[in-house]
Design a protein around this motif. Structure first.
Motif, short mmCIF file in Angstrom:
data_model
loop_
_atom_site.label_atom_id
_atom_site.label_comp_id
_atom_site.label_asym_id
_atom_site.label_seq_id
_atom_site.Cartn_x
_atom_site.Cartn_y
_atom_site.Cartn_z
N ASN A 136 0.62 -1.25 0.15
CA ASN A 136 -0.46 0.07 0.36
C ASN A 136 1.04 1.00 -0.45
O ASN A 136 0.17 2.15 0.57
CB ASN A 136 -0.73 -0.08 1.54
CG ASN A 136 -2.12 0.56 1.32
OD1 ASN A 136 -2.59 0.50 -0.04
ND2 ASN A 136 -2.82 0.63 2.26
N VAL A 139 0.25 5.01 -2.19
CA VAL A 139 -1.32 5.78 -1.69
C VAL A 139 -0.28 6.85 -1.42
O VAL A 139 -1.07 8.10 -0.56
CB VAL A 139 -2.25 4.91 -0.86
CG1 VAL A 139 -2.90 4.43 -1.68
CG2 VAL A 139 -1.53 5.07 0.11
N PHE A 140 1.38 6.89 -0.51
CA PHE A 140 1.33 7.90 0.47
C PHE A 140 2.64 8.59 -0.84
O PHE A 140 3.36 9.14 -0.60
CB PHE A 140 2.30 7.09 1.19
CG PHE A 140 1.61 6.86 2.34
CD1 PHE A 140 1.11 8.15 3.22
CD2 PHE A 140 1.03 5.41 2.63
CE1 PHE A 140 0.14 6.91 4.52
CE2 PHE A 140 0.15 4.87 3.55
CZ PHE A 140 -0.54 6.01 4.47
N SER A 164 -6.72 14.17 1.83
CA SER A 164 -6.78 12.74 2.22
C SER A 164 -5.68 12.41 3.75
O SER A 164 -6.80 11.15 4.06
CB SER A 164 -7.05 11.86 1.68
OG SER A 164 -6.44 11.99 0.54
N TYR A 167 -6.81 10.38 6.20
CA TYR A 167 -7.78 9.66 5.80
C TYR A 167 -6.48 8.10 5.70
O TYR A 167 -6.96 6.66 6.19
CB TYR A 167 -8.64 9.36 4.61
CG TYR A 167 -9.68 10.61 5.66
CD1 TYR A 167 -10.60 9.58 5.93
CD2 TYR A 167 -9.48 11.40 5.17
CE1 TYR A 167 -11.69 11.00 6.09
CE2 TYR A 167 -11.24 12.40 5.61
CZ TYR A 167 -12.18 12.13 5.10
OH TYR A 167 -13.43 12.78 5.96
N TYR A 168 -5.82 7.38 4.97
CA TYR A 168 -5.08 6.57 4.25
C TYR A 168 -4.52 6.22 6.18
O TYR A 168 -3.68 5.19 6.33
CB TYR A 168 -4.19 7.28 3.29
CG TYR A 168 -4.50 7.46 2.10
CD1 TYR A 168 -5.35 6.44 1.55
CD2 TYR A 168 -4.86 8.50 1.46
CE1 TYR A 168 -5.68 6.41 0.13
CE2 TYR A 168 -5.68 8.68 0.24
CZ TYR A 168 -5.56 7.44 -0.42
OH TYR A 168 -6.13 8.08 -1.22
N TYR A 171 -5.69 4.19 7.70
CA TYR A 171 -5.99 2.78 6.65
C TYR A 171 -4.81 1.75 7.35
O TYR A 171 -3.96 1.77 6.23
CB TYR A 171 -6.02 3.37 5.50
CG TYR A 171 -6.81 1.82 4.59
CD1 TYR A 171 -8.04 1.90 4.83
CD2 TYR A 171 -6.14 1.50 3.02
CE1 TYR A 171 -8.98 0.59 4.37
CE2 TYR A 171 -7.25 0.79 2.51
CZ TYR A 171 -8.27 -0.27 3.08
OH TYR A 171 -8.98 -0.27 1.88
N ALA A 173 -2.10 1.72 8.58
CA ALA A 173 -1.06 2.02 8.60
C ALA A 173 -0.11 2.21 9.50
O ALA A 173 -0.56 3.20 10.38
CB ALA A 173 -1.42 3.52 8.06
N THR A 434 -11.76 0.38 -0.74
CA THR A 434 -10.99 1.46 -0.54
C THR A 434 -10.94 2.08 0.87
O THR A 434 -11.77 2.10 1.54
CB THR A 434 -11.18 2.41 -1.08
OG1 THR A 434 -12.34 3.57 -1.52
CG2 THR A 434 -11.35 1.99 -2.57
N PRO A 435 -10.32 3.35 1.36
CA PRO A 435 -10.30 3.97 2.42
C PRO A 435 -11.46 4.48 2.65
O PRO A 435 -11.87 5.16 1.19
CB PRO A 435 -9.24 4.53 3.06
CG PRO A 435 -8.08 4.57 1.91
CD PRO A 435 -9.00 3.83 0.85
N THR A 437 -12.41 7.17 2.32
CA THR A 437 -12.11 9.09 2.03
C THR A 437 -12.84 9.28 0.36
O THR A 437 -12.91 8.36 -0.33
CB THR A 437 -11.08 9.34 1.90
OG1 THR A 437 -10.21 10.48 0.85
CG2 THR A 437 -9.72 7.72 1.11
N ASP A 439 -11.04 10.51 -1.67
CA ASP A 439 -9.82 10.88 -2.88
C ASP A 439 -10.25 9.46 -3.55
O ASP A 439 -9.71 8.97 -2.59
CB ASP A 439 -8.49 11.13 -1.88
CG ASP A 439 -7.36 11.34 -3.19
OD1 ASP A 439 -7.50 11.05 -3.78
OD2 ASP A 439 -6.51 10.94 -1.93
#
Lengths: 534, 315
Positions: A136, A139-140, A164, A167-168, A171, A173, A434-435, A437, A439
């Motif tokens: 993942n 996404v960052f 966002s 939010y991530y 998730y 994380a 998906t999270p 969010t 986004d």
């Protein structure tokens, strides 16, 4: 994001609300001071106890959610980011960085103090280290690096605005302990950590990991929050879905997530069990490969969606556990969801008209054709959940309007290789989870075509600009406005054909108390609140 | 005799080498890739990083020679999806499979031979029919279905036995606890293995019972039971041993299914997970271990022939 006052205010309010809620539940159950009871869950294989290790997926996610705290977690009422290891956060006025204030007095389960260095290590050395290929991590990509401001403050320095981010961060994380992993050649492959006893900040820690059998957790005495009320949590390895339900009926397992609604028959009427329908940000779709010139005509995409009776598929294949999708943002994101978009109700005659406008007319054998070429679509599908059944129904609906669909059923791993890795397909049916969010960049941006999660390889500069604008919004009102435009845009242009939002079905033993019902990943972020009813 | 054993072991070694080559190239030709890299949500850059870490970006032949070089030094490599040494994974799981497999083999052999004798002794009478009906069931019923049925009956409805696992969570070692967990999976596995043993025992006994020396024994006035057990059974043992050799090899494939249904922490489940997740080094490790097991069992069975039938000599 959000103005300075917005998130600040919210992040201060939430702990107070949470404290009230905890106080309420404590008085309700007459305050058990020492943890008691055992809760047993299932997992389908040996977990990997590091949320970022490639290969740590579905079998590891829930265990890791209990063990590893994150900077944020989801609110149990509306899934917005709530404090976890970070107590508050704010974006810079230029939207090019975020400050996170960390909780003080947090200790790792080996007694060492937690601090900004751990957050910086987790991001700079693990997630943003491209050589590791962390789960993942893509996404960052808007994050450039994380700076330590002081021992309890970090700054996320961005390459581009990233509203966002909070939010991530909620998730899957988890934050990793720098002092344990920083000297490892590959911090994601430390066997004594991943496969035995990780050092964590969560409410529980590993007591015993018996490979192939189970992982047993016990309360973490160093936990920063109120001490857990459950004495033991067990994740048993049971790979067979039928056996999982048999165990639930026998009372030897307390919770099972049912992916195939047809299996529910035996458990629906059991007095000890409760069937919970939950909504998550999951949407099923058909992707039409944009490398195929036939599908770049928007009328063809609209026609193919109009030809599918989604309600009928939900009723038959999902046994009614789902709702027709209108776009990539599910209704549970109440603030952002826009239902007033083109919805393509089932209408085969309309579908044929649209295709005729696009130049596809019936040929001698009833198959549509254009310039003498029949409309034949190859549609690979993978053996997972109900994908094969749903694909076969789509085949029938398309056949009814004169489209010849060749379905190719593949083993799941081989399917991923063909469709995701090689993008070697014309149409295919799958889903995104998906999270929560608004986004949607990872699944729609031109940059994610071919190499990222943009499976249909859809490229629209207009949509790219809108998504970038949503990421640079500095308050929720602005963000809602852009996100509504985005929803109109994708509903009109159909980068994916949106099918349905499935309900997640969780069957829970009624003796389990204190579990958030909003959805499973969130419930596991609040494991400290669980208790076993007497 | 020693020379024979050494020769057979050397042949076995060559067989294993061939197995390793064939398996390596077959699994690498199969579509897909290790699930830590070939994952629905992975992006290309995440995937490429993982493949590079495990050297999977190199040509297959290079990777095979590399693997062979390490294997020759006793290093079977590292699991791509689990990050643990393959030898360690095999060691962790082999005990449980051995426990399940040997128990099932014992149950199937004792049950199969007894029922086979019964069927032969009462040929074409009702015990024979009952036994052959049972065997037909054992052949026809899939193990996973029978497994779920017995779980529902004995664990869910009656609550007599645990639903899954090798032992109770967090419990001290207890032989009773182990046996309670073993009862259902071992019985189901034995039930699916038994039919072959029953049928071979029965037909071998009938075959021998028509021979001259059995007739002579009857003529001498030896009691029928003594004729059956002393004269007939001992001579019927060679085909029974042969089928045992075969059954032992299918034991492994049977346990793959049973281990999944009963959550048994054995090699079978490891093999399934490795195959689904394209964990190449683990697939190779399990295949080689199974191959080595078959080589040894076949050798032991051949040696037993000689012990049972003095006419057979290995030179």
């Amino acid at each position: 994001m959000r103005t300075k006052s917005g998130p600040r205010w919210k992040s201060l309010m939430l702990p107070m609300l949470a404290a009230l809620a905890i106080a309420g539940s404590l008085s309700a159950q007459a305050q058990a001071t020492t943890p008691s009871g055992t809760l047993t869950f299932v997992t389908n294989a040996d977990p990997t106890l590091n949320p970022w290790t490639p290969g740590a997926v579905i079998e590891s996610n829930l265990i890791n959610t209990i063990l590893f705290d994150q900077l944020t977690r989801y609110s149990t009422t509306d899934l917005t980011p709530a404090p976890d290891l970070a107590t508050s956060w704010e974006a810079a006025p230029d939207a090019m960085s975020w400050i996170f204030h960390l909780r003080s007095g947090v200790k790792w389960s080996d007694g060492q103090p937690f601090g900004a260095d751990d957050v910086a290590f987790t991001f700079n050395k693990v997630i943003l280290n491209k050589d590791l290929g962390a789960n993942n991590s893509s996404v960052f990509s808007p994050v450039d690096h994380v700076e330590v401001v002081d021992p309890l403050t970090v700054r996320f320095v961005l390459k581009s605005p990233f509203s966002s981010l909070p939010y991530y961060l909620a998730y899957f994380a988890g934050i990793l302990p720098a002092h344990v992993l920083q000297d490892a050649p590959n911090p994601l492959q430390v066997a004594s950590f991943n496969k035995s006893n990780p050092v964590v900040t969560g409410p529980f820690k590993v007591a015993e990991f018996v490979t192939g059998s189970y992982v047993r957790l016990e309360p973490n005495p160093d936990y920063w929050g109120p001490q857990p009320k459950v004495k033991t949590i067990v994740f048993k390895e049971v790979s067979d879905a039928n056996t999982q339900l048999a165990q639930l009926l026998a009372g030897s397992v307390d919770m099972v997530t049912v992916t195939n609604p047809t299996l529910l028959a035996g458990v629906e009427h059991n007095p000890n069990l409760e069937v919970i329908r939950q909504s998550q940000n999951i949407w099923y779709w058909v992707a039409l490969n944009q490398g195929d010139p036939r599908f770049t005509d928007v009328r063809v995409r609209q026609a193919l969606l109009t030809a599918i009776d989604r309600k009928a598929i939900i009723d038959s294949v999902l046994k009614g556990y789902g709702t027709v999708a209108t776009g990539p943002i599910a209704p549970l994101q109440k603030a952002f969801y826009d239902a007033n978009v083109p919805s393509y109700a089932y209408d085969p005659a309309k579908a044929k008209e649209l295709l005729a406008e696009a130049g596809w007319t019936p040929g001698p054998n009833g198959i549509l054709q254009k310039d003498g070429k029949p409309l034949t679509i190859t549609m690979p599908t993978g053996q997972f959940g109900y994908l094969v059944n749903a694909t076969l129904l789509v085949q029938q609906y398309w056949k009814a309007i004169g489209v010849d669909v060749k379905v190719n059923v593949m083993e799941w791993n081989a399917y991923i290789q063909e469709v995701v890795v090689k993008r070697n397909y014309q149409a295919t049916l799958a889903w995104w989870s998906t999270p929560p969010t608004p986004d949607i960049t990872p699944y729609f941006s031109s940059a994610a075509a071919e190499r990222g999660n943009n499976i249909p390889n859809y490229k629209s500069p207009e949509l790219d600009a809108l998504m970038a604008q949503a990421r640079s919004a500095t308050n929720q009102q602005d963000e809602i406005k852009v996100v509504q435009t985005i929803q109109q845009n994708v509903a009109q242009n159909l980068p994916y054909l949106f099918l349905w939002y499935p309900d997640i079905i969780t069957v829970l033993n009624k003796r389990v108390g204190g579990m958030a019902t909003i959805n499973t990943p969130t419930a596991f972020q609040y494991a400290a609140d669980w208790y076993v009813k007497p | 005799m020693t020379a024979y054993i050494v020769r057979r072991l050397l042949q076995g070694f060559v067989v294993l080498l061939m197995i390793s080559a064939v398996t390596f190239f077959l699994i690498n030709l199969a579509p897909g890739g290790p699930s830590s890299a070939v994952n629905f949500t992975s992006t290309a850059s995440e995937r490429e990083a993982v493949l590079k870490q495990y050297g999977l970006d190199r040509p297959v032949v290079v990777r095979y020679l590399d693997w062979l070089g390490h294997a020759a030094r006793g290093d079977l490599g590292t699991s791509i999806n689990q990050g643990l040494p393959v030898a360690k994974l095999l060691g962790q799981r082999a005990g449980a499979t051995l426990e399940l497999g040997l128990t099932a083999l014992l149950l199937a052999t004792v049950g199969g031979v007894v029922l086979g004798i019964l069927a032969a002794a009462f040929r074409n009478r009702w015990p024979d029919h009952v036994v052959s009906a049972l065997s037909a069931l054992g052949m026809a019923i899939p193990g996973f279905w029978l497994g779920i049925v017995v779980i529902i009956l004995f664990a869910v409805r009656l609550g007599w036995l645990p639903t899954s696992g090798v032992f109770s969570v967090g419990a001290q070692f207890s032989i009773v606890d182990r046996l309670r967990h073993l009862a259902l999976p071992a019985s189901v596995l034995a039930f699916t293995l038994m039919p072959n043993i029953v049928r071979v025992t029965r037909s071998a006994l009938l075959e021998v019972s028509r021979s001259d020396y059995v007739r002579t024994a009857h003529a001498k006035g030896v009691r029928p039971r003594a004729v059956l057990l002393k004269h007939t059974f001992k001579n019927a043992l060679v085909p029974v041993l042969a089928i045992l050799g075969l059954v032992t090899t299918v034991l492994f494939s049977g346990s793959v299914v049973i281990e999944s249904v009963f959550g048994w922490a054995g090699l079978g489940r490891l093999a399934i997970e490795a195959a689904n997740g394209r964990d190449y080094p683990v697939i190779l490790g399990v295949t080689l271990l199974a191959g080595a097991f078959v080589v040894v069992v076949n050798l032991v069975v051949d040696l037993l022939y000689a012990a049972v039938d003095p006419r057979i000599r290995h030179g």
